[in-house]
Motif scaffolding. Structure first.
Motif, PDB file in Angstrom:
ATOM      1  N   LEU A  64       0.825  -1.207   0.000  1.00  0.00           N
ATOM      2  CA  LEU A  64       0.000   0.000   0.000  1.00  0.00           C
ATOM      3  C   LEU A  64       0.860   1.258   0.000  1.00  0.00           C
ATOM      4  N   ILE A  65       2.001   1.187   0.653  1.00  0.00           N
ATOM      5  CA  ILE A  65       2.919   2.328   0.653  1.00  0.00           C
ATOM      6  C   ILE A  65       3.587   2.465  -0.709  1.00  0.00           C
ATOM      7  N   MET A  66       4.040   1.341  -1.277  1.00  0.00           N
ATOM      8  CA  MET A  66       4.762   1.373  -2.551  1.00  0.00           C
ATOM      9  C   MET A  66       3.868   1.838  -3.707  1.00  0.00           C
ATOM     10  N   THR A  67       2.588   1.486  -3.667  1.00  0.00           N
ATOM     11  CA  THR A  67       1.685   1.940  -4.727  1.00  0.00           C
ATOM     12  C   THR A  67       1.189   3.355  -4.492  1.00  0.00           C
ATOM     13  N   GLN A  68       1.607   3.974  -3.397  1.00  0.00           N
ATOM     14  CA  GLN A  68       1.274   5.348  -3.033  1.00  0.00           C
ATOM     15  C   GLN A  68      -0.225   5.562  -2.861  1.00  0.00           C
ATOM     16  N   CYS A  69      -0.909   4.485  -2.439  1.00  0.00           N
ATOM     17  CA  CYS A  69      -2.329   4.645  -2.093  1.00  0.00           C
ATOM     18  C   CYS A  69      -2.465   5.432  -0.805  1.00  0.00           C
ATOM     19  N   LEU A  70      -1.549   5.174   0.120  1.00  0.00           N
ATOM     20  CA  LEU A  70      -1.521   5.868   1.396  1.00  0.00           C
ATOM     21  C   LEU A  70      -0.075   6.218   1.720  1.00  0.00           C
ATOM     22  N   THR A  71       0.090   7.221   2.552  1.00  0.00           N
ATOM     23  CA  THR A  71       1.436   7.554   3.011  1.00  0.00           C
ATOM     24  C   THR A  71       1.841   6.547   4.093  1.00  0.00           C
ATOM     25  N   PRO A  72       3.131   6.412   4.360  1.00  0.00           N
ATOM     26  CA  PRO A  72       3.542   5.490   5.421  1.00  0.00           C
ATOM     27  C   PRO A  72       2.901   5.799   6.778  1.00  0.00           C
ATOM     28  N   THR A  73       2.774   7.057   7.109  1.00  0.00           N
ATOM     29  CA  THR A  73       2.159   7.427   8.382  1.00  0.00           C
ATOM     30  C   THR A  73       0.701   6.996   8.428  1.00  0.00           C
ATOM     31  N   PHE A  76       0.491   3.114   8.849  1.00  0.00           N
ATOM     32  CA  PHE A  76       0.804   2.652  10.195  1.00  0.00           C
ATOM     33  C   PHE A  76      -0.257   3.077  11.201  1.00  0.00           C
ATOM     34  N   GLN A  77      -0.795   4.288  11.062  1.00  0.00           N
ATOM     35  CA  GLN A  77      -1.818   4.743  11.993  1.00  0.00           C
ATOM     36  C   GLN A  77      -3.113   3.966  11.828  1.00  0.00           C
ATOM     37  N   GLN A  78      -3.460   3.604  10.599  1.00  0.00           N
ATOM     38  CA  GLN A  78      -4.728   2.928  10.372  1.00  0.00           C
ATOM     39  C   GLN A  78      -4.638   1.417  10.511  1.00  0.00           C
ATOM     40  N   SER A  79      -3.441   0.864  10.514  1.00  0.00           N
ATOM     41  CA  SER A  79      -3.330  -0.593  10.617  1.00  0.00           C
ATOM     42  C   SER A  79      -2.801  -1.034  11.970  1.00  0.00           C
ATOM     43  N   ILE A  80      -1.730  -0.443  12.418  1.00  0.00           N
ATOM     44  CA  ILE A  80      -1.085  -0.890  13.642  1.00  0.00           C
ATOM     45  C   ILE A  80      -1.381   0.055  14.792  1.00  0.00           C
ATOM     46  N   GLY A  81      -1.701   1.277  14.520  1.00  0.00           N
ATOM     47  CA  GLY A  81      -2.057   2.215  15.566  1.00  0.00           C
ATOM     48  C   GLY A  81      -1.109   3.390  15.686  1.00  0.00           C
ATOM     49  N   HIS A  82       0.181   3.150  15.482  1.00  0.00           N
ATOM     50  CA  HIS A  82       1.165   4.212  15.625  1.00  0.00           C
ATOM     51  C   HIS A  82       2.422   3.801  14.876  1.00  0.00           C
ATOM     52  N   PRO A  83       3.129   4.745  14.263  1.00  0.00           N
ATOM     53  CA  PRO A  83       4.331   4.377  13.504  1.00  0.00           C
ATOM     54  C   PRO A  83       5.441   3.733  14.340  1.00  0.00           C
ATOM     55  N   ILE A  84       5.490   3.991  15.645  1.00  0.00           N
ATOM     56  CA  ILE A  84       6.563   3.422  16.456  1.00  0.00           C
ATOM     57  C   ILE A  84       6.416   1.907  16.588  1.00  0.00           C
ATOM     58  N   ILE A  85       5.198   1.380  16.419  1.00  0.00           N
ATOM     59  CA  ILE A  85       4.990  -0.064  16.514  1.00  0.00           C
ATOM     60  C   ILE A  85       5.800  -0.787  15.435  1.00  0.00           C
TER      61      ILE A  85
END
Length: 192
Positions: A64-73, A76-85
């Motif tokens: 999803l990041i590589m296809t630029q559908c969503l930004t990395p942030t 991570f926020q919508q799947s894992i909860g926070h980028p630090i995870i």
């Protein structure tokens, strides 16, 4: 034969990615971004069904990041909860690799086998702790502490020290103090 089945599943998933991405038209309410999301998620479903769920899930997030559908942030926020995870997951994988390959023992023994340490217990202790703190930057410190206590016990028993001796106590306490310092300094070594 079992390995070939896995490879065929990988080939089918990759084929589905390209098939959906190239031949699914973006019309009737389906946007180009929607096509890219489907191109990532359909192979992920195939891999979930016929392979496993752990690494295909992480691969889907990367897709999803590589296809630029969503930004990395956003991913991570919508799947894992926070980028630090994700940082913690990567560091835990590095931790497992360092333990399995024996790199930790090699680094610890490299530091304590330097020639200037002979006959100087404080230099020995300082170099031992320096190796601990350097590894503590990259690893989860609880597992590192357990490993270093076992290394210290082996070293101290081979040097003739036993529990109750002042140098034995100083070395064990310095490992625990090093744990406190590395835990406070590292973003991956303590609870969020």
């Amino acid at each position: 034969m079992e390995m070939w089945k896995k490879y065929w599943i990988y080939i089918v998933a990759l084929f589905l990615f390209f098939l959906v991405n190239l031949f699914l038209p973006a019309k009737n309410g389906l946007t180009q971004t929607g096509v890219q999301v489907l191109a990532v998620l359909i192979p992920t479903l195939v891999l979930w069904l016929f392979n496993s769920t752990d690494w295909p899930s992480l691969l889907a997030l990367g897709g999803l990041i590589m296809t630029q559908c969503l930004t990395p942030t956003e991913v991570f926020q919508q799947s894992i909860g926070h980028p630090i995870i994700m940082t913690i997951i990567v560091c835990m994988a590095l931790n497992a690799c360092l333990m399995e390959t024996g790199v930790i023992h090699k680094i610890a023994f490299w530091f304590i086998t330097r020639s200037f340490i002979r006959g100087r217990p404080y230099a020995f202790l300082g170099m031992f702790l320096a190796s601990y703190l350097i590894l503590g930057i990259f690893m989860e410190t609880l597992s590192l502490t357990v490993i270093y206590i076992s290394i210290a016990t082996a070293i101290l028993s081979s040097l003739g020290f036993k529990k109750g001796d002042s140098f034995y106590t100083a070395m064990m306490l310095s490992i625990l103090w090093g744990n406190a310092v590395a835990t406070a300094a590292s973003p991956i070594s303590h609870a969020l």
